[in-house]
Design a protein around this motif. Sequence first.
Motif, PDB file in Angstrom:
ATOM      1  N   PRO B  72      17.965  65.736  40.078  1.00 41.84           N
ATOM      2  CA  PRO B  72      17.099  65.414  38.937  1.00 41.84           C
ATOM      3  C   PRO B  72      15.817  64.688  39.308  1.00 41.84           C
ATOM      4  CG  PRO B  72      18.920  63.885  39.038  1.00 41.84           C
ATOM      5  CD  PRO B  72      19.156  64.888  40.121  1.00 41.84           C
ATOM      6  N   LEU B  73      15.785  64.060  40.479  1.00 38.48           N
ATOM      7  CA  LEU B  73      14.654  63.191  40.785  1.00 38.48           C
ATOM      8  C   LEU B  73      13.317  63.940  40.858  1.00 38.48           C
ATOM      9  CD1 LEU B  73      14.127  60.288  41.188  1.00 38.48           C
ATOM     10  CD2 LEU B  73      14.536  60.541  43.607  1.00 38.48           C
TER      11      LEU B  73
ATOM     12  N   HIS C 108      20.400  60.790  49.174  1.00 35.54           N
ATOM     13  CA  HIS C 108      20.015  59.414  48.858  1.00 35.54           C
ATOM     14  C   HIS C 108      20.347  59.062  47.410  1.00 35.54           C
ATOM     15  CE1 HIS C 108      18.364  58.185  52.662  1.00 35.54           C
ATOM     16  NE2 HIS C 108      17.886  59.409  52.794  1.00 35.54           N
ATOM     17  N   VAL C 109      19.370  58.612  46.636  1.00 37.95           N
ATOM     18  CA  VAL C 109      19.671  58.088  45.306  1.00 37.95           C
ATOM     19  C   VAL C 109      20.156  59.151  44.328  1.00 37.95           C
ATOM     20  CG1 VAL C 109      18.183  56.084  45.382  1.00 37.95           C
ATOM     21  CG2 VAL C 109      17.234  58.299  44.749  1.00 37.95           C
ATOM     22  N   ALA C 110      19.807  60.423  44.559  1.00 39.85           N
ATOM     23  CA  ALA C 110      20.107  61.448  43.558  1.00 39.85           C
ATOM     24  C   ALA C 110      21.596  61.518  43.252  1.00 39.85           C
ATOM     25  CB  ALA C 110      19.609  62.803  44.042  1.00 39.85           C
ATOM     26  N   ALA C 111      22.421  61.420  44.280  1.00 45.55           N
ATOM     27  CA  ALA C 111      23.862  61.495  44.069  1.00 45.55           C
ATOM     28  C   ALA C 111      24.333  60.359  43.165  1.00 45.55           C
ATOM     29  CB  ALA C 111      24.579  61.446  45.412  1.00 45.55           C
ATOM     30  N   ARG C 112      23.743  59.179  43.371  1.00 54.12           N
ATOM     31  CA  ARG C 112      24.126  58.053  42.528  1.00 54.12           C
ATOM     32  C   ARG C 112      23.698  58.270  41.081  1.00 54.12           C
ATOM     33  NH1 ARG C 112      22.494  53.852  40.067  1.00 54.12           N
ATOM     34  NH2 ARG C 112      23.924  52.099  39.804  1.00 54.12           N
ATOM     35  N   TYR C 113      22.468  58.769  40.904  1.00 49.77           N
ATOM     36  CA  TYR C 113      22.012  59.059  39.546  1.00 49.77           C
ATOM     37  C   TYR C 113      22.982  60.000  38.857  1.00 49.77           C
ATOM     38  CZ  TYR C 113      17.351  57.125  40.411  1.00 49.77           C
ATOM     39  OH  TYR C 113      16.307  56.312  40.683  1.00 49.77           O
ATOM     40  N   VAL C 126      20.423  63.878  32.748  1.00 53.90           N
ATOM     41  CA  VAL C 126      20.072  62.911  33.781  1.00 53.90           C
ATOM     42  C   VAL C 126      18.562  62.787  33.926  1.00 53.90           C
ATOM     43  CG1 VAL C 126      20.445  62.271  36.172  1.00 53.90           C
ATOM     44  CG2 VAL C 126      22.214  63.478  34.926  1.00 53.90           C
ATOM     45  N   VAL C 127      17.840  63.908  33.672  1.00 49.68           N
ATOM     46  CA  VAL C 127      16.384  63.843  33.805  1.00 49.68           C
ATOM     47  C   VAL C 127      15.818  62.807  32.839  1.00 49.68           C
ATOM     48  CG1 VAL C 127      14.263  65.141  33.533  1.00 49.68           C
ATOM     49  CG2 VAL C 127      16.217  66.214  34.593  1.00 49.68           C
TER      50      VAL C 127
END
Lengths: 143, 123, 163
Positions: B72-73, C108-113, C126-127
């Motif tokens: 999503p980032l 990195h952070v994406a998995a946590r999000y 999630v977006v």
Amino acid sequence: MKDDLILRVVSKLTMPFMLLFALYVQFHGDFGPGGGFQAGVIAAAAIVFYGITFGLAAAQRLVPEIVVERLLAAGVLLYAGVGLAGILLGGNYLDYFVLGADTVAGQHRGIFWVEAGVGLTVAGVMLKLFYMFASRGRDAGDA
Amino acid sequence: MSVVGANYSYWITIVLMVGGMYILIARGNLLKKLLGLAVLQSSVYLLYIAPGKLIGGTAPIIAEGYAVYSNPLPHVLILTAIVVGVATLALGLAIVVRIREAYGSIEEEEILARDRADDDEAR
Amino acid sequence: MAATVVALALQRNLFGAVVLFSIYSFLMATVLVALDAVDVAMTEAAVGAGVSTVLLLGALYLVGGMEAKPLVRPLLPLVLSIAVGAVLAYGMQGLPGFSDPQAPIHVHVAARYLAEAPRETGVPNVVTAVLASYRGYDTLGETVVVFTAGAGVIALLRRRKRK
């Protein structure tokens, strides 16, 4: 294009649905695709469509420029205000955890208002841009 | 061959980026330059979004029955970039309109020629 | 899509160029859907194919139609563009392959999000969660940029209206 019957009828028929769709995108953005940016653009597009069909003056009667200008400033202020509300309620800037009864409700409320602010700003800016370019052309044509 | 096949999206990104850059540099018309800039910009959208995709994944909206989601980032970053892109495009267009009103032309060569003529007069 | 860009480069009629740009934006939106970026695709379709076309046409009406023929063949820009393309192609060799789950972007952070966002914010998209909550400062900045651009256009185009 003011005299084209098909365009007049179709634009009158579709405009409420476009605005409704904009609201749907705005408030359903938590659960499906959508959010403030898209909703603002779609709402502005509906008014722009109306303006193209019925002429700029009609669109400006529907949504006066003064309202648009207030709107685009109000969106940014609303966003920043949500951040300040977080401070006032004892958290950090843009900290949504303190806005509701529990953290999840607070997050949800914060996201809702932030998206509303984004939607207002984007709709206002897009509409204002259309008004500026279109009115410039009309004035030049008259001169 | 596998290099081309596996990294197809990168190749498209490169083509779009180079194409946009060519329009931006080679064309003297200011409006055309802005279009080239917009193409260059959207190639970057693709550069960001494409690596976030996972084959077999779905859009990042959490629901029952799906385990693999695309990242999503980059979506968030590009979402805002698109809206900011159109706002800056409009700003560029406004400047072009003002240039047209001041110089009567939006061709780079003619504007430069007029500037030079003005300079000569001033001297 | 690449063909549209080539046509855009060759098109000398500015109205045609604007229409081609609109087509290009729409193709880009469909590609984004195929890449699972539905939010982004929605924005691109509404903004790129919708609003920017209207703005471009509005500006086109003010500045007028045709592009002048260039005086010299644009050989230097062509060579320069191809050189940049070659550098990019070289740099591309070092990038991770398409849809590689072990690529840096996914670890990195994406998995946590993805794991925590629905529980922490109560928002399944999630977006939206990342946009408004985790990266709230970022989005505040973007909103201010949009606002500033709007204010800039108002400042640039307002004067004649006053009389």
